[in-house]
Motif scaffolding. Structure first.
Motif, mmCIF file in Angstrom:
data_model
loop_
_atom_site.group_PDB
_atom_site.id
_atom_site.type_symbol
_atom_site.label_atom_id
_atom_site.label_comp_id
_atom_site.label_asym_id
_atom_site.label_seq_id
_atom_site.Cartn_x
_atom_site.Cartn_y
_atom_site.Cartn_z
ATOM 1 N N LYS A 193 0.837 -1.201 0.000
ATOM 2 C CA LYS A 193 0.000 0.000 0.000
ATOM 3 C C LYS A 193 0.873 1.253 0.000
ATOM 4 O O LYS A 193 0.614 2.216 -0.734
ATOM 5 N N GLU A 194 1.940 1.225 0.809
ATOM 6 C CA GLU A 194 2.895 2.344 0.830
ATOM 7 C C GLU A 194 3.499 2.569 -0.552
ATOM 8 O O GLU A 194 3.629 3.704 -1.023
ATOM 9 N N PHE A 195 3.894 1.472 -1.186
ATOM 10 C CA PHE A 195 4.552 1.565 -2.486
ATOM 11 C C PHE A 195 3.594 2.126 -3.539
ATOM 12 O O PHE A 195 3.970 2.974 -4.357
ATOM 13 N N GLN A 196 2.347 1.666 -3.505
ATOM 14 C CA GLN A 196 1.359 2.161 -4.449
ATOM 15 C C GLN A 196 1.149 3.661 -4.270
ATOM 16 O O GLN A 196 1.075 4.423 -5.251
ATOM 17 N N GLU A 197 1.058 4.109 -3.030
ATOM 18 C CA GLU A 197 0.871 5.538 -2.767
ATOM 19 C C GLU A 197 2.081 6.343 -3.241
ATOM 20 O O GLU A 197 1.936 7.431 -3.806
ATOM 21 N N TYR A 198 3.267 5.807 -3.002
ATOM 22 C CA TYR A 198 4.494 6.483 -3.438
ATOM 23 C C TYR A 198 4.492 6.650 -4.964
ATOM 24 O O TYR A 198 4.760 7.746 -5.486
ATOM 25 N N LEU A 199 4.201 5.551 -5.674
ATOM 26 C CA LEU A 199 4.211 5.619 -7.135
ATOM 27 C C LEU A 199 3.100 6.535 -7.651
ATOM 28 O O LEU A 199 3.297 7.257 -8.629
ATOM 29 N N GLY A 200 1.937 6.511 -6.984
ATOM 30 C CA GLY A 200 0.844 7.390 -7.402
ATOM 31 C C GLY A 200 1.255 8.850 -7.365
ATOM 32 O O GLY A 200 0.939 9.626 -8.290
ATOM 33 N N GLU A 201 1.968 9.242 -6.311
ATOM 34 C CA GLU A 201 2.455 10.625 -6.205
ATOM 35 C C GLU A 201 3.484 10.924 -7.303
ATOM 36 O O GLU A 201 3.492 12.001 -7.899
ATOM 37 N N LEU A 202 4.359 9.937 -7.561
ATOM 38 C CA LEU A 202 5.380 10.119 -8.600
ATOM 39 C C LEU A 202 4.719 10.273 -9.974
ATOM 40 O O LEU A 202 5.109 11.148 -10.765
ATOM 41 N N PHE A 203 3.718 9.439 -10.267
ATOM 42 C CA PHE A 203 3.030 9.538 -11.556
ATOM 43 C C PHE A 203 2.359 10.905 -11.704
ATOM 44 O O PHE A 203 2.381 11.502 -12.787
ATOM 45 N N HIS A 204 1.749 11.385 -10.619
ATOM 46 C CA HIS A 204 1.094 12.697 -10.660
ATOM 47 C C HIS A 204 2.109 13.793 -10.999
ATOM 48 O O HIS A 204 1.835 14.684 -11.829
ATOM 49 N N MET A 205 3.278 13.719 -10.380
ATOM 50 C CA MET A 205 4.331 14.706 -10.646
ATOM 51 C C MET A 205 4.789 14.647 -12.095
ATOM 52 O O MET A 205 4.985 15.686 -12.743
#
Length: 405
Positions: A193-205
């Motif tokens: 879940k942490e990893f998914q949230e991290y990647l989601g923020e990266l994709f948004h950026m």
């Protein structure tokens, strides 16, 4: 689904001491046959392929599929936090596999890999500068060298901050621990879940501020809609991070171990640096960084090397066993950096052959000789304890490699 044939192999195969005993166990299995029934920790029956000829055939056989969701009556019970990372190339069959592989092939062309040579050398030298300045003259070579080198390389390719590399180690270890171990799923869910949230923020950026990196290119493709789904994007980045560093961490660590376990081969490499290419191939064969190929399933009832395998059966190819098969490699338990030919299966074969193999080879060809040149007095710093092999199912690698210099 699968065979209900009884198995007596499971207790040895999944014991904590398996890594120490593996090559003896593999040899015994190869003498008995090419394909063996085993039982997974979940109780699921499976088939283990141990001989070289059978492994080569299984890796190329289209009857062994990678996506079991296409099988009749398949029940997918992956938690949502893990399922989001399960739609990558290694879990896909054509045409999806072809589409996904083509998307990242541009990042792993021979020209692009060769262009990384100078940067990899810089990273190796910087890490060895740090090691050489250690007052104790001791270090764990996995933590100090074998892990950070490939993770820095893949992070730069993807456009991910290098400061986050330790978090990637936690995330990748958590997911790898779940391979064929359903009891580990619940433990891994928070990390995923942490990893998914991290990647989601990266994709948004990267959507709002694209850069010249692979994440930006893949996010752009995902936004086109029909070519890359959201889960495929998460899965693709995860696979590139895992495949882009896990194999190479093991390759470097296993390579140093093998060379220091066989002093005459290490000295031969010092005298004849032109043997470096052969040395790396022998390391890949002798201590295969990926011990087991990722899962396959029988798409139909079939006969394989004399064994009837029912539709839906889990099939596992033991790369570490195939690479020690005396029918293909004379004196297979001898570490010989002059070995030719050396047609090992360390990177698989067929359509799922490792896309990152050229990068892993290049990193090893820089990391290992640079280490030997910069720290010529390096020695292993183990006591009498067993070697600290990782216990996850897929990989053969050391959790630590203590050295002094």
């Amino acid at each position: 689904m699968g065979s209900n044939r009884p198995s007596t192999l499971a207790p040895d195969f999944f014991s904590p001491r398996f890594r120490e005993q593996a090559y003896t166990l593999y040899r015994d299995l190869r003498e008995k046959g090419a394909v063996h029934p085993i039982q997974m920790p979940s109780g699921e029956p499976a088939w283990l392929v141990t001989r070289y000829d059978a492994a080569l055939a299984a890796l190329k056989d289209p009857r062994f599929i990678k996506n079991p969701r296409t099988l009749p009556d398949w029940k997918d019970d992956l938690p949502e936090e893990i399922e989001v990372f399960d739609e990558h190339m290694l879990a896909a069959d054509p045409p999806d596999h072809t589409r996904l592989r083509n998307l990242v092939h541009q990042a792993f062309t021979p020209r692009m890999i060769e262009g990384m040579n100078h940067r990899i050398q810089e990273i190796a030298d910087t890490l060895l500068d740090q090691i050489a300045s250690t007052p104790s003259r001791r270090c764990d070579l996995i933590d100090a060298y074998a892990f950070p080198l490939p993770i820095l390389v893949i992070c730069e390719m993807l456009g991910i901050p290098a400061d986050d590399r330790k978090r990637f180690r936690e995330w990748s270890n958590a997911l790898l621990a779940t391979t064929n171990r359903p009891e580990k799923m619940e433990e891994a869910r928070p990390k995923m879940k942490e990893f998914q949230e991290y990647l989601g923020e990266l994709f948004h950026m990267r959507r709002s501020d694209p850069a010249d990196d692979l994440v930006s290119r893949l996010v752009h493709v995902e936004e086109e809609g029909s070519r890359l789904t959201s889960n495929e994007l998460y899965s693709m980045i995860f696979l590139l991070i895992i495949a882009g560093h896990e194999t190479t961490v093991n390759l470097i660590g296993n390579g140093v171990l093998a060379l220091f376990q066989h002093r005459e081969q290490r000295e031969l490499l010092r005298r004849r640096p032109e043997l470096l290419d052969h040395a790396v191939e022998e390391i890949l064969r002798y201590y295969s960084p990926v011990e087991m190929a990722t899962d396959r399933w029988a798409a139909e009832d079939l006969s394989f090397f004399g064994e009837p395998i029912p539709q839906g059966s889990l099939v596992i190819v033991a790369l570490g066993s195939a690479n020690r098969d005396k029918s293909q490699f004379p004196e297979p338990d001898r570490f010989d950096i002059t070995r030719q030919p050396n047609r090992h299966l360390a990177f698989g074969m067929g359509i799922h052959y490792c896309l990152g193999a050229p990068l892993a080879r290049l990193e090893a060809k820089i990391a290992i000789p640079t280490l030997l040149e910069r720290l010529p007095e390096l020695t292993l710093d183990f006591g009498e304890e067993p070697l600290p092999w990782r216990q996850d199912f897929l990989m053969r690698g050391l959790t630590k490699l203590p050295v002094r210099f």
